[in-house]
Motif scaffolding. Structure first.
Motif, PDB file in Angstrom:
ATOM      1  N   GLY A 300       0.818  -1.198   0.000  1.00  0.00           N
ATOM      2  CA  GLY A 300       0.000   0.000   0.000  1.00  0.00           C
ATOM      3  C   GLY A 300       0.859   1.257   0.000  1.00  0.00           C
ATOM      4  N   PRO A 301       0.250   2.402   0.295  1.00  0.00           N
ATOM      5  CA  PRO A 301       0.992   3.668   0.297  1.00  0.00           C
ATOM      6  C   PRO A 301       1.824   3.848   1.557  1.00  0.00           C
ATOM      7  CG  PRO A 301      -1.265   4.046   0.948  1.00  0.00           C
ATOM      8  CD  PRO A 301      -1.179   2.588   0.584  1.00  0.00           C
ATOM      9  N   ALA A 310      11.042  11.906   2.529  1.00  0.00           N
ATOM     10  CA  ALA A 310      12.282  11.574   3.236  1.00  0.00           C
ATOM     11  C   ALA A 310      12.857  10.253   2.739  1.00  0.00           C
ATOM     12  CB  ALA A 310      12.016  11.511   4.739  1.00  0.00           C
ATOM     13  N   LEU A 311      11.976   9.286   2.488  1.00  0.00           N
ATOM     14  CA  LEU A 311      12.416   7.997   1.966  1.00  0.00           C
ATOM     15  C   LEU A 311      13.062   8.164   0.594  1.00  0.00           C
ATOM     16  CD1 LEU A 311      12.258   4.886   2.528  1.00  0.00           C
ATOM     17  CD2 LEU A 311      10.143   4.900   1.206  1.00  0.00           C
ATOM     18  N   HIS A 312      12.451   8.971  -0.256  1.00  0.00           N
ATOM     19  CA  HIS A 312      12.988   9.167  -1.602  1.00  0.00           C
ATOM     20  C   HIS A 312      14.353   9.866  -1.552  1.00  0.00           C
ATOM     21  CE1 HIS A 312      12.992   9.343  -5.882  1.00  0.00           C
ATOM     22  NE2 HIS A 312      12.996  10.664  -5.917  1.00  0.00           N
ATOM     23  N   ARG A 313      14.514  10.783  -0.608  1.00  0.00           N
ATOM     24  CA  ARG A 313      15.829  11.435  -0.465  1.00  0.00           C
ATOM     25  C   ARG A 313      16.890  10.410  -0.071  1.00  0.00           C
ATOM     26  NH1 ARG A 313      12.715  15.665   1.687  1.00  0.00           N
ATOM     27  NH2 ARG A 313      13.003  14.917   3.832  1.00  0.00           N
ATOM     28  N   GLY A 328      12.452   0.057  -8.991  1.00  0.00           N
ATOM     29  CA  GLY A 328      11.863   1.212  -8.334  1.00  0.00           C
ATOM     30  C   GLY A 328      12.772   2.424  -8.327  1.00  0.00           C
ATOM     31  N   GLY A 329      12.743   3.133  -7.200  1.00  0.00           N
ATOM     32  CA  GLY A 329      13.608   4.292  -7.020  1.00  0.00           C
ATOM     33  C   GLY A 329      13.067   5.589  -7.601  1.00  0.00           C
ATOM     34  N   GLU A 330      11.884   5.566  -8.205  1.00  0.00           N
ATOM     35  CA  GLU A 330      11.317   6.778  -8.805  1.00  0.00           C
ATOM     36  C   GLU A 330      10.058   7.178  -8.061  1.00  0.00           C
ATOM     37  OE1 GLU A 330      11.646   7.696 -12.621  1.00  0.00           O
ATOM     38  OE2 GLU A 330      13.591   6.732 -12.768  1.00  0.00           O
ATOM     39  N   LEU A 331       9.908   8.470  -7.787  1.00  0.00           N
ATOM     40  CA  LEU A 331       8.732   8.969  -7.088  1.00  0.00           C
ATOM     41  C   LEU A 331       7.544   8.966  -8.039  1.00  0.00           C
ATOM     42  CD1 LEU A 331       8.305  10.041  -4.202  1.00  0.00           C
ATOM     43  CD2 LEU A 331       8.534  12.348  -5.132  1.00  0.00           C
ATOM     44  N   PRO A 332       6.468   8.241  -7.723  1.00  0.00           N
ATOM     45  CA  PRO A 332       5.337   8.158  -8.649  1.00  0.00           C
ATOM     46  C   PRO A 332       4.565   9.478  -8.732  1.00  0.00           C
ATOM     47  CG  PRO A 332       5.289   6.387  -7.015  1.00  0.00           C
ATOM     48  CD  PRO A 332       6.281   7.394  -6.549  1.00  0.00           C
ATOM     49  N   TYR A 339       5.003   4.651  -2.914  1.00  0.00           N
ATOM     50  CA  TYR A 339       6.416   4.565  -3.278  1.00  0.00           C
ATOM     51  C   TYR A 339       6.671   3.144  -3.756  1.00  0.00           C
ATOM     52  CZ  TYR A 339      11.261   5.910  -3.516  1.00  0.00           C
ATOM     53  OH  TYR A 339      12.510   6.241  -3.998  1.00  0.00           O
ATOM     54  N   PRO A 340       7.325   2.991  -4.902  1.00  0.00           N
ATOM     55  CA  PRO A 340       7.464   1.645  -5.470  1.00  0.00           C
ATOM     56  C   PRO A 340       8.418   0.768  -4.672  1.00  0.00           C
ATOM     57  CG  PRO A 340       8.802   3.195  -6.702  1.00  0.00           C
ATOM     58  CD  PRO A 340       7.991   4.016  -5.737  1.00  0.00           C
ATOM     59  N   VAL A 341       8.187  -0.523  -4.770  1.00  0.00           N
ATOM     60  CA  VAL A 341       9.146  -1.476  -4.204  1.00  0.00           C
ATOM     61  C   VAL A 341      10.491  -1.234  -4.894  1.00  0.00           C
ATOM     62  CG1 VAL A 341       9.744  -3.904  -3.945  1.00  0.00           C
ATOM     63  CG2 VAL A 341       7.360  -3.151  -3.711  1.00  0.00           C
ATOM     64  N   THR A 342      11.527  -1.017  -4.096  1.00  0.00           N
ATOM     65  CA  THR A 342      12.831  -0.594  -4.612  1.00  0.00           C
ATOM     66  C   THR A 342      13.906  -1.564  -4.139  1.00  0.00           C
ATOM     67  OG1 THR A 342      12.171   1.736  -4.681  1.00  0.00           O
ATOM     68  CG2 THR A 342      14.531   1.282  -4.554  1.00  0.00           C
TER      69      THR A 342
END
Length: 457
Positions: A300-301, A310-313, A328-332, A339-342
């Motif tokens: 889920g989200p 913060a996670l994306h940073r 993953g690794g890209e902000l949708p 946030y995608p499974v990365t």
């Protein structure tokens, strides 16, 4: 004001006002008066109450589960499981609490001497959003079975879940036994310092734990802290790679990775590094991210957009530092806080996703030249919550567990919490234990009783 936002859509769903001074005082008085009555009850009476609460949860499972899905984005299948696990916790202490608290005979110079375990008073539980029902019952079930009353300060982002938890005790006929408090930081500090509150339990960040621990210590009150973790999972050269990949993928993505005891640093011996990564990537790639209300959703989200950012940073900075992103690794784009499974590989200890706690579906894989180096890497963290070891040589893995700096170690299995077993951390992950026989002993008066006359010899 407690404002709940649906993380699936990003839209506000409801808001609740903070408790005013009059409401807070009334609840403190009710908790203190309730404790005077409750401490005199038998274990059988306490067990009956907890079993009633557990049955109420089981009977209302669907509604309670959907509150979690709505307020913090837990996939509905997982949410139902959490309700059942919370009910199990209440039932476990109802069934085992009397045995855990049985008096202990100790020989001395007395005619008869023993230790008995008596309740302390009102215990304040300060709780996070990521497992609203489970963490509430992990705190309150043993405290109540021991004869204490409870006050619950839940996270402001799950106010309807908190109200529903307190309502269970009202329905069970003991509204004063666990009361929900809607407090800001200053109000919470006031409650910690109130003489009617005798102990504090906190599950949360290391920063919050430090503040609460300091405040409780100034009042000479016991506290239990379950804080963050950067949990290592060691995959050794002789491990069953298929099983390790299957379980560690699950461990990393439960609750969209928003768990203190998730597998956050997967440390693999270099001789099996590539085949393990291939297996893990295949499993992570098959996971379905989407609306947590749908039965087929596995991820889920993220609960809040600030947490997602913060996670994306952390991910972006680690890629810049040299990590390789395989998934993953890209902000949708689009609504919600997804946030995608990365999957990040070639991660080193200096990278952000290794030296900081990651709270999201981010699998981090590191390489170690040997089992000894894997162990050193596992301990190279300010945290010490949980760990796992994967090896065909169980005896060697057990020996290694003695050298891992963590409060919990699983060998060839998922790290999880279980009402029957103690859980808690060391170092920056906190102190004290919840669950098991050790958990119920945290908030009791361990009273020595010596009966004379003194005996010779």
């Amino acid at each position: 004001m407690f404002i709940a936002t649906n993380p699936t859509t990003g839209e506000e769903i409801h808001r609740y006002p903070l408790d005013d001074a009059e409401t807070l005082e009334a609840r403190l008085q009710e908790a203190a008066a309730g404790f005077i009555r409750w401490r005199k009850t038998s274990f059988e009476e306490r067990a009956a109450l907890l079993k009633r609460v557990a049955q109420l949860m089981r009977d209302d499972q669907e509604r309670l589960a959907r509150l979690m899905t709505l307020e913090m984005g837990k996939p509905i299948v997982e949410a139902r499981g959490e309700v059942q696990k919370a009910a199990w916790c209440a039932e476990h202490y109802a069934e085992q609490g009397a045995g855990y608290l049985a008096p202990l005979e100790l020989a001395s110079d007395a005619k008869h001497s023993y230790v008995q375990y008596l309740p302390l008073g009102t215990v304040l539980g300060i709780l996070p959003w990521n497992a609203p029902f489970w963490l509430a019952f992990r705190f309150c079930a043993p405290a109540i079975m021991a004869g204490n009353s409870c006050l619950m300060k839940h996270d402001p982002h799950v106010p309807a879940c908190a109200e529903a938890i307190a309502e269970l005790f009202t329905q069970a006929g003991a509204p004063w036994l666990l009361q929900n408090l809607r407090l800001d930081k200053e109000q919470t500090a006031t409650v910690i310092q109130d003489d009617r509150v005798r102990a504090v339990s906190l599950t949360g960040s290391s920063g919050a734990g430090s503040q609460v621990a300091a405040l409780a210590a100034r009042q000479i009150k016991p506290s239990v802290l379950e804080l963050g973790g950067s949990d290592p999972s060691l995959v050794l050269a002789d491990a069953d790679l298929d099983k390790a990949a299957e379980v560690l993928a699950l461990s990393r993505i439960i609750n969209a990775g928003q768990s203190c005891i998730a597998a956050k640093r997967i440390i693999v011996e270099e001789s099996v590094y590539q085949p393990f990564v291939e297996r893990l990537q295949a499993r992570l790639a098959d996971l379905k991210m989407g609306d947590p209300a749908e039965e087929s959703t596995q991820v889920g989200p993220i609960a809040r957009d600030d947490l997602r950012q913060a996670l994306h940073r952390q991910v972006s900075n680690s890629i810049q530092q040299g990590a390789r992103c395989l998934l993953g690794g890209e902000l949708p784009t689009g609504p919600g806080y997804f946030y995608p499974v990365t999957l990040l590989t070639q991660v080193t200890p200096a990278m952000q996703v290794s030296c900081e706690e990651t709270f999201g579906p981010i699998a981090v894989v590191m390489s170690a030249s040997s089992a000894a180096q894997a162990l050193a890497m596992a301990n190279d963290t300010p945290y010490g919550l949980a760990a796992s070891i994967w090896s065909a040589d169980v005896a060697s893995a057990e020996a290694m567990a003695r050298d891992i700096e963590a409060g919990q170690v699983s060998i060839n299995g998922i790290v999880k919490t279980d009402p029957r077993l103690p859980s808690g951390g060391i170092k920056g992950s906190g102190y004290g234990r919840e669950l098991g026989p050790q958990g119920i002993l945290e908030f009791v008066n361990v009273q020595q009783v010596w009966i004379g006359p003194a005996q010779a010899g």
